[in-house]
Design an enzyme around this catalytic site. Structure first.
Site, short mmCIF file in Angstrom:
data_model
loop_
_atom_site.label_atom_id
_atom_site.label_comp_id
_atom_site.label_asym_id
_atom_site.label_seq_id
_atom_site.Cartn_x
_atom_site.Cartn_y
_atom_site.Cartn_z
N GLU A 165 0.83 -1.21 0.00
CA GLU A 165 0.00 0.00 0.00
C GLU A 165 0.86 1.26 0.00
OE1 GLU A 165 -3.95 1.71 2.30
OE2 GLU A 165 -2.37 0.79 3.49
N GLY A 295 0.81 -0.75 11.49
CA GLY A 295 0.02 -1.90 11.07
C GLY A 295 -0.36 -1.81 9.61
N GLU A 297 -3.35 -3.71 6.83
CA GLU A 297 -4.60 -4.46 6.88
C GLU A 297 -4.74 -5.53 5.83
OE1 GLU A 297 -5.52 -0.70 4.36
OE2 GLU A 297 -4.29 -1.22 6.09
N HIS A 329 -8.38 -0.95 14.40
CA HIS A 329 -8.23 -0.17 13.16
C HIS A 329 -8.02 -1.11 11.97
CE1 HIS A 329 -6.89 3.53 10.93
NE2 HIS A 329 -6.32 2.59 10.18
N GLU A 330 -7.09 -2.05 12.11
CA GLU A 330 -6.79 -2.94 10.98
C GLU A 330 -7.94 -3.92 10.73
OE1 GLU A 330 -4.55 -1.77 9.42
OE2 GLU A 330 -3.33 -0.73 10.91
N HIS A 333 -10.71 -2.48 8.70
CA HIS A 333 -10.38 -2.46 7.27
C HIS A 333 -10.85 -3.71 6.54
CE1 HIS A 333 -8.25 1.17 6.36
NE2 HIS A 333 -7.33 1.00 7.28
N GLU A 352 -9.74 4.70 5.22
CA GLU A 352 -9.08 5.08 6.47
C GLU A 352 -9.98 5.84 7.43
OE1 GLU A 352 -6.43 3.84 7.35
OE2 GLU A 352 -5.56 3.12 5.46
#
Length: 761
Positions: A165, A295, A297, A329-330, A333, A352
């Site tokens: 990414e 991190g 995802e 958070h991950e 995703h 995000e």
């Protein structure tokens, strides 16, 4: 980007892997910026063979891409960077015959690779492009890169892992490296027998090869974008399997990953329950490695940095909170970004923004006693207001070049967009917010989306539930107003006691002289307020709206209501200014009974007042008098706003105007902080979060004082509190540059790991 500029965008069409057309590429996107629309991928077979001979590590690969020609063409263009192409063939899928290749053309400046054909291929016909190539294993944490670990030089080991990414897949295999192209991947990896290989999907088969090697074949992935492809080869060991979740790390840290493996399943489950969609893949691996950004995802193979994720059952609540936020958070995703993917990097916030939003609010669902919304207001909402008070980009903004794409990973994406999503949630209610997101995910699952798809889902659900947003607005109109223009408004509120009306005047809030604007910006703002006589901080649905066609709005006001306060619970993404009389009335209330004003609004008043003064819209005597009430404040939220405001002034102002005049007050407030901490010292462990917050605030005060004021005993206690349990010498801190000559180092558990992640780009 203003609505007028958005309307003037050059529309550029490409065909997604499904049947729907995809729109919306900015006028700045030159032809070389995006791949030509002549062909599109339908699936990949990717074979990768890393050769871990150090320091000259390299890899060989074969990418077999099933494509379809949209129209007749004699050029097939792929993304590729830093790859040595050995051969490339094109085969007609129906006939099984090769198409003659005229020549191969590398375009390094555009990160593209062309296969020029001797004749045109037919439109709407399937072909297979096979490219054999080689490349170098990198050391910059992009593409396929290597990390060493262990005690060098005797027992040092190496691993290789991918991070694609946003546009790094092209550094490992020729591909259509744009998020719009979501297709199935069939991945195989050649490794040594003493190593393990991981990818997005479970292992389908292992084939024994020569020279102590094995080829690992993985199951087919669901349709996904190239940036989510993940591969790992190394000697890590798995923790016990907890449902679908397995953690992989060094043997020495196994005892610090088993607990997170158990807890992580709750974070996955809460997203399943909220979205109404089960996690799509059959497994979730958590790869815990050194020397990585916070991190990543990747679908089915999330990657985390060691010293951000190690955790034990007896770790402090402060450490647990930071780890759980990062994992949440991950995991968010997996739905927002993986299941439904932004169509182009203009819309990165669809990935995000939601991940940051759920980082806080899904964590709250699992740990209801944690003050996650309060932390969101300080760490996300107020931080975004501070960042966006200079000339910045809009949330949705046109990008083309690699540098422009990288720049999308900023505070606007990670903080402003989730703050605007929170504003939308308050506007439509939690129930309809959830139903709208479920509709959005179901309609667009395994495909790509742009903001209009999100807004359409909201409008659909609101219509079905007969919910009137207000001001004759659709969600599309409301949200586009906030996402397609930079900055945010400040409302100037005055009361006319004769007519019993409020005059609400809006303008763009900036902290320097106004830029020349031929047309004043205007936002659709749902107005919420309460008064001294009502003190109702629970009703957050707007009763009135700002004028659509004018910067001035007149609304009725209650009679004899005393002070008034707008933007209940700091739910709207804007600042509020009042006349001096109302400021003084609010200050009087705070001094006498601060708890009668909601804590989110107490923090808002401090944050707004200091920033208004910094912008020259309010005399500094107002925020300084306001801050005096803090001696009676027992919640850390307003304290954190105050300390952040003081530090900003000291950093940005010259000594005469800033540091010299403020230091006596900072010293006095730091003394009050220290005294409050002493009251907490005898309390039991149930006050972990409160104590953690007070130490974080005192740390900020001590930094402002160059650490000279704080008693040594307090400092020693703080040092013990701030460090997580760990068995290595890696310090769990994050450094922030505050000027050309100075930086502040804060403990990672009191810092925002989302920022660490976005800064890694």
């Amino acid at each position: 980007m203003s609505p007028l500029a958005a309307a003037a965008l050059l529309v550029y069409y490409v065909l997604s892997p499904g049947s729907r057309p995809v729109h919306g590429h900015g006028a700045g996107c030159a032809a070389a910026c995006r791949l030509p629309a002549a062909t599109r991928p339908e699936s990949y077979e990717l074979r990768l063979e890393p050769r871990t001979v150090w320091p000259a590590a390299a890899f060989n690969g074969v990418a077999r891409i099933a494509i379809r020609a949209r129209h007749a063409t004699d050029v097939i263009t792929l993304n590729a960077k830093d790859l040595d192409v050995i051969s490339a063939t094109v085969t007609d899928s129906r006939l099984g015959a090769d198409v003659a290749v005229d020549r191969l053309v590398h375009r390094p400046a555009d990160e593209q690779f062309e296969i020029r054909l001797a004749a045109r291929v037919a439109a709407d016909r399937a072909y297979v492009v096979t490219v054999s190539y080689g490349g170098t294993v990198r050391n910059d944490s992009t593409g396929l890169f290597a990390i060493s670990y262990g005690e060098e030089p005797v027992t040092a080991k190496w691993l290789v892992v991918t991070d694609f990414e946003p546009t790094y897949a092209r550094r490992v295999f020729p591909c259509y490296d744009e998020p719009v192209y979501k297709v199935v991947f069939n991945i195989s990896v050649v490794k040594k027998k003493n190593q393990i290989a991981l990818s997005n999907m479970p292992i389908r088969a292992i084939e024994h090869g020569p020279d102590d090697t094995e080829t690992v074949y993985f199951e087919s992935t669901p349709p996904m974008s190239t940036y989510l492809v993940a591969i790992y080869v190394g000697e890590f060991e798995p923790s016990k399997n907890y449902s679908k979740i397995t953690a992989y790390t060094q043997n020495m840290y196994m005892n610090q990953t088993e607990y997170i493996g158990v807890e992580a399943s709750k974070r996955l489950q809460v997203m399943e329950e909220y979205t109404g969609i089960e996690y799509t893949l059959p497994k979730m691996d958590m790869l815990v490695i050194p020397d990585f950004r916070a991190g990543m995802e990747n679908w089915g193979l999330n990657i985390f940095r060691e010293n951000y994720i190690r955790l034990q059952e007896n770790s402090t609540t402060a450490v647990k909170m930071s780890v759980f936020k990062l994992v949440q958070h991950e995991f968010a995703h997996q739905w927002f970004g993986n299941l439904v993917t932004c169509e182009w990097w203009d819309y990165l916030w669809l990935n995000e923004g939601f991940a940051t939003y759920f980082e806080y609010f899904a964590t709250k669902m699992v740990c209801p006693s944690w003050p996650m919304e309060e932390l969101f207001v300080i760490e996300i909402h107020q931080s975004a207001l501070s960042y966006d008070q200079t000339a910045r980009r809009s949330i949705t903004s046109s990008v083309c070049t690699q540098d422009e794409i990288e720049d999308q990973f900023d505070v606007i994406t990670y903080k402003k967009s989730p703050a605007v999503l929170r504003m939308l949630r308050y506007l439509v209610t939690e129930k309809l917010f959830q139903l709208s997101l479920r509709h959005y995910l179901n309609v667009n699952r395994e495909s790509v989306a742009e903001p209009n798809d999100l807004y359409s889902s909201f409008d659909h659900v609101l219509n079905d539930n007969d919910y009137d947003l207000g001001n004759e607005l659709t969600v599309n109109e409301f949200m586009s107003n906030w996402t397609l223009q930079p900055g945010y408004p400040v409302l100037r509120i005055t009361k006319n006691n004769i007519s019993n009306t409020f005059s609400v005047t809006q303008s763009r809030f900036i902290n320097h002289e106004k830029l020349g604007e031929t047309t004043p910006p205007a936002w659709h703002i749902g107005l919420t307020f309460t008064t001294e006589s009502s003190k109702d901080f629970n009703y957050t649905r707007p009763c009135f709206w700002t004028n659509k066609t004018s910067t001035l709005t007149i609304i009725p006001a209650p009679e004899n209501s005393g002070w008034f306060l707008f933007n209940i619970k700091s739910s709207g993404f804007y600042r509020v200014n009042y006349d001096v009389d109302n400021w003084m009335a609010l200050i009087k209330q705070l001094r006498e009974a601060p708890a009668e004003i909601h804590v989110l609004n107490r923090a808002q008043l401090i944050d707004d007042a200091f920033n208004l003064a910094g912008a020259g819209q309010l005399d500094y005597s107002v925020p300084l008098r306001l801050a005096e009430y803090l001696q009676n404040e027992n919640n850390t939220l307003p304290w954190r706003s105050a300390m952040e405001s003081f530090s900003n002034i000291i950093i940005l102002k010259d000594n005469d105007r800033g540091y010299t005049s403020l230091m006596p007050q900072v010293i006095r407030l730091a003394g009050i902080l220290s005294a409050k901490l002493k009251l907490l010292e005898s309390n039991d462990n149930s006050l972990f979060i409160l104590r953690r917050s007070w130490f974080a605030v005192l740390s900020k005060a001590c930094k402002l004082l160059n650490m000279d004021y704080c008693p040594k005993k307090t400092q020693e206690k703080f040092e013990r509190k701030k460090m997580p349990e760990k068995t290595s010498d890696v310090t769990n801190t994050v450094a922030f540059k505050v000027s050309e000559k100075a930086s502040i180092v804060l403990p990672a558990e009191t810092s925002d790991l989302t920022s660490a992640r976005q800064n890694a780009h």
